[in-house]
Scaffold this motif. Structure first.
Motif, short mmCIF file in Angstrom:
data_model
loop_
_atom_site.label_atom_id
_atom_site.label_comp_id
_atom_site.label_asym_id
_atom_site.label_seq_id
_atom_site.Cartn_x
_atom_site.Cartn_y
_atom_site.Cartn_z
N PHE A 9 81.26 -25.08 -36.39
CA PHE A 9 82.33 -24.26 -36.94
C PHE A 9 81.69 -23.21 -37.84
O PHE A 9 80.75 -23.52 -38.57
CB PHE A 9 83.34 -25.12 -37.71
N ARG A 10 82.21 -22.01 -37.76
CA ARG A 10 81.59 -20.88 -38.47
C ARG A 10 82.64 -20.09 -39.24
O ARG A 10 83.75 -19.91 -38.75
CB ARG A 10 80.96 -19.92 -37.46
N ASN A 11 82.23 -19.62 -40.39
CA ASN A 11 83.11 -18.75 -41.18
C ASN A 11 82.24 -17.68 -41.80
O ASN A 11 81.37 -17.97 -42.62
CB ASN A 11 83.82 -19.62 -42.25
N LYS A 12 82.45 -16.47 -41.36
CA LYS A 12 81.52 -15.43 -41.81
C LYS A 12 82.28 -14.17 -42.21
O LYS A 12 83.32 -13.85 -41.64
CB LYS A 12 80.46 -15.14 -40.74
N ASP A 13 81.77 -13.50 -43.22
CA ASP A 13 82.26 -12.17 -43.55
C ASP A 13 81.04 -11.36 -43.99
O ASP A 13 79.90 -11.76 -43.75
CB ASP A 13 83.37 -12.23 -44.62
N ARG A 14 81.29 -10.26 -44.69
CA ARG A 14 80.15 -9.41 -45.04
C ARG A 14 79.21 -10.08 -46.03
O ARG A 14 78.04 -9.74 -46.12
CB ARG A 14 80.65 -8.06 -45.60
N HIS A 15 79.72 -11.05 -46.83
CA HIS A 15 78.92 -11.63 -47.92
C HIS A 15 78.53 -13.08 -47.71
O HIS A 15 77.75 -13.62 -48.48
CB HIS A 15 79.69 -11.52 -49.24
N SER A 16 79.12 -13.73 -46.73
CA SER A 16 78.84 -15.18 -46.60
C SER A 16 78.76 -15.55 -45.13
O SER A 16 79.24 -14.81 -44.25
CB SER A 16 79.94 -15.99 -47.29
N ASP A 17 78.13 -16.66 -44.88
CA ASP A 17 77.96 -17.15 -43.51
C ASP A 17 77.85 -18.66 -43.55
O ASP A 17 76.77 -19.22 -43.74
CB ASP A 17 76.69 -16.51 -42.91
N TYR A 18 78.99 -19.33 -43.45
CA TYR A 18 79.02 -20.80 -43.53
C TYR A 18 79.06 -21.36 -42.13
O TYR A 18 79.85 -20.91 -41.30
CB TYR A 18 80.27 -21.26 -44.29
N ARG A 19 78.25 -22.40 -41.90
CA ARG A 19 78.23 -23.04 -40.59
C ARG A 19 78.10 -24.54 -40.77
O ARG A 19 77.37 -25.00 -41.65
CB ARG A 19 77.05 -22.55 -39.76
N CYS A 20 78.79 -25.27 -39.96
CA CYS A 20 78.63 -26.73 -39.99
C CYS A 20 78.71 -27.27 -38.57
O CYS A 20 79.61 -26.93 -37.82
CB CYS A 20 79.71 -27.36 -40.86
N LEU A 21 77.74 -28.10 -38.25
CA LEU A 21 77.65 -28.71 -36.92
C LEU A 21 77.99 -30.19 -37.07
O LEU A 21 77.26 -30.92 -37.74
CB LEU A 21 76.21 -28.55 -36.40
N ALA A 22 79.10 -30.60 -36.49
CA ALA A 22 79.52 -32.02 -36.62
C ALA A 22 80.51 -32.35 -35.51
O ALA A 22 81.20 -31.46 -35.00
CB ALA A 22 80.17 -32.24 -37.99
N PRO A 23 80.62 -33.62 -35.16
CA PRO A 23 81.63 -34.01 -34.16
C PRO A 23 83.04 -33.80 -34.71
O PRO A 23 83.25 -33.84 -35.92
CB PRO A 23 81.36 -35.50 -33.92
N ILE A 24 84.00 -33.62 -33.83
CA ILE A 24 85.40 -33.37 -34.23
C ILE A 24 86.02 -34.64 -34.84
O ILE A 24 86.80 -34.56 -35.78
CB ILE A 24 86.19 -32.85 -33.01
N ILE A 25 85.66 -35.80 -34.31
CA ILE A 25 86.18 -37.06 -34.86
C ILE A 25 85.03 -37.82 -35.52
O ILE A 25 83.99 -38.03 -34.90
CB ILE A 25 86.81 -37.94 -33.76
N SER A 43 86.32 -22.11 -53.54
CA SER A 43 85.58 -21.75 -52.33
C SER A 43 85.40 -20.23 -52.33
O SER A 43 85.83 -19.56 -53.27
CB SER A 43 86.35 -22.18 -51.07
N ASN A 44 84.80 -19.72 -51.29
CA ASN A 44 84.62 -18.26 -51.21
C ASN A 44 85.97 -17.53 -51.14
O ASN A 44 86.03 -16.33 -51.33
CB ASN A 44 83.75 -17.88 -50.00
N PHE A 45 87.06 -18.27 -50.90
CA PHE A 45 88.39 -17.65 -50.89
C PHE A 45 89.05 -17.69 -52.28
O PHE A 45 90.19 -17.25 -52.42
CB PHE A 45 89.29 -18.32 -49.85
N GLY A 46 88.32 -18.24 -53.29
CA GLY A 46 88.83 -18.25 -54.65
C GLY A 46 89.21 -19.64 -55.13
O GLY A 46 89.12 -20.61 -54.38
N VAL A 47 89.61 -19.74 -56.42
CA VAL A 47 90.12 -21.01 -56.96
C VAL A 47 91.48 -21.26 -56.33
O VAL A 47 91.74 -22.32 -55.76
CB VAL A 47 90.24 -20.93 -58.50
N LEU A 48 92.34 -20.25 -56.41
CA LEU A 48 93.57 -20.24 -55.62
C LEU A 48 93.37 -19.17 -54.57
O LEU A 48 92.81 -18.11 -54.86
CB LEU A 48 94.80 -19.87 -56.47
N PHE A 49 93.82 -19.41 -53.35
CA PHE A 49 93.74 -18.34 -52.35
C PHE A 49 95.16 -17.86 -52.02
O PHE A 49 96.12 -18.62 -52.08
CB PHE A 49 92.97 -18.77 -51.10
N ASN A 50 95.27 -16.59 -51.75
CA ASN A 50 96.56 -15.98 -51.44
C ASN A 50 96.71 -15.85 -49.94
O ASN A 50 95.92 -15.16 -49.30
CB ASN A 50 96.64 -14.59 -52.09
#
Ligand code: OGA
Ligand code: ZN
Ligand code: ZN
Length: 387
Positions: free
Chosen positions: A270-286, A186-193
């Motif tokens: 749900f959103r996850n953004k930083d200077r290089h990426s902007d991921y968003r997904c719209l979906a029900p919680i269940i 993912s954008n956090f790497g193969v392994l994330f620290n």
């Protein structure tokens, strides 16, 4: 198994019951089994599933026949049981097919056979705070395929496991995750620290408490499995907490059906953004599967965008959301345990929500490594190990 009829799969199919009689009807062949079950097979279905080397390429065991290239009203000239106990069908167009009775029984679609298959499907074993945590040993998982299978079955059915005796070398996680299959980058790497950092691009990389959540709810497909491997844990606090999201959703369905319905129907972003990426997904919680069973939980308060629902739905959504979060805080659902160096969590990220208590970086270092593997890889590895 009769090799002549065995081309369509890499699995083997035990003989459950022998063929006892065959009768050709107008649109189907009626098979009677030695245990008295009766299974109709439509002519088209039989022709479509012919396992002969002309219909299925023997190398890939994938079908080359397309049923539309065969007359819709193709009839058998003759259908019977051959000397090896296979169903043998001679078709009016000159083709012939043989079906292994083990394979045929495994794919029979009379009501009883289908209900039996439904029964045999693996079911989630729901748990609460008193879960007997399934624990596995690293060395056994690395060297013994039966131990590996037992672990993977626990991941599939319980959705939370711990592995002990893992080396504390950074990167060791990769070796055990690859016992299953590919790691999902993912954008956090193969392994994330997971470490408290000044320039954190996620609340996970702070010393804050992280409320119960799934990882990457910001993606159309949330990672199936998540690993968290402890290398160093000298800081005070930072205990791991887990709840079975399926158990909470099922309880919500009983105790507050309106709230359950809202969480199944009203999408949340749900959103996850930083200077290089902007991921968003719209979906029900269940999410529910085709049978109405809870199949996925998507939740991370710290990644949630502002609710966007109709004026009429907004109060319902807040009520349902508050109720769900309140349930994740109830002791009856929560399992809390501190992870020690050389231990790792492996859990179903689309079912089991995870959290950590705040920790105090002034009291010592804390370093976890994590990674993801998709659920498809888990299920495929299980089926191959079971062959
Ligand atoms: C994460 C996370 C838990 C922990 O990184 O997503 O949940 O114990 N970490 O630090
Ligand atoms: Zn054929
Ligand atoms: Zn997380």
């Amino acid at each position: 198994m009769n090799t002549a009829a065995a081309f369509a799969d890499f699995r083997t199919y035990p003989l459950i019951s022998a063929l006892a009689g065959v009768q050709t009807l107008a649109d189907s062949v009626l098979v009677k089994w030695a245990d008295d079950r009766v299974s109709p097979f439509h002519h088209q279905w039989l022709r479509d599933n012919c396992p002969c080397p002309q219909c299925v390429y023997t190398v890939t065991r994938e079908q080359v026949l397309e049923i539309v290239d065969v007359a819709q009203d193709l009839m058998p000239d003759n259908a019977g049981i051959d000397s090896e106990g296979c169903l043998s069908v001679a078709w009016q167009d000159g083709h012939s097919s043989r079906f292994d009775p083990g394979w045929l029984r495994a794919h029979a679609y009379d009501d009883e056979s289908r209900a039996e298959r439904q029964q045999r499907k693996p079911k989630a074993r729901l748990w609460h705070s008193d879960l007997q945590l399934p624990v596995f040993e690293y060395q056994a998982l690395m060297s013994d395929s039966d131990a590996l299978l037992q672990w993977l079955l626990a991941v599939r059915d319980v959705g939370l496991t711990q592995v002990r005796g893992v080396p504390t070398e950074p990167g060791s996680l990769k070796l055990i995750a690859q016992r299953i299959s590919f790691i999902r980058e993912s954008n956090f790497g193969v392994l994330f620290n997971v470490q408290s950092k000044a320039d954190a691009d996620s609340n996970a990389y702070t010393a804050f408490n992280l409320p119960l959540h799934s990882d990457l709810p910001t993606r159309e497909l949330q990672p199936g499995l998540q690993f968290l491997h402890c290398l160093v844990n000298d800081a005070e606090g930072g205990e791991s907490i887990f709840v079975d999201g399926f158990a909470i959703a099922d309880t919500l369905r009983l105790e507050a059906p309106e709230a359950f319905k809202s969480l199944c129907e009203i999408p949340v972003e749900f959103r996850n953004k930083d200077r290089h990426s902007d991921y968003r997904c719209l979906a029900p919680i269940i999410a529910l599967d085709a049978l109405g069973q809870v199949s996925e939980i998507r939740m991370a308060n710290f990644l949630r965008g502002p609710f966007d629902a109709s004026v009429e739905q907004m109060p319902k959504l807040y009520q349902a959301y508050r109720r769900f979060i309140a349930m994740t805080r109830e002791p009856r659902f929560r399992l809390m345990q501190r992870l020690n160096p050389g231990e790792l969590w492996c859990f179903d990220n689309r079912r089991t929500l995870h959290a950590r208590n705040a920790f105090d970086p002034a009291t010592g270092a804390r370093h976890f490594q994590g990674c993801y593997v998709d659920r498809d890889e888990l299920l495929s590895r299980i089926l191959v190990l079971q062959r």
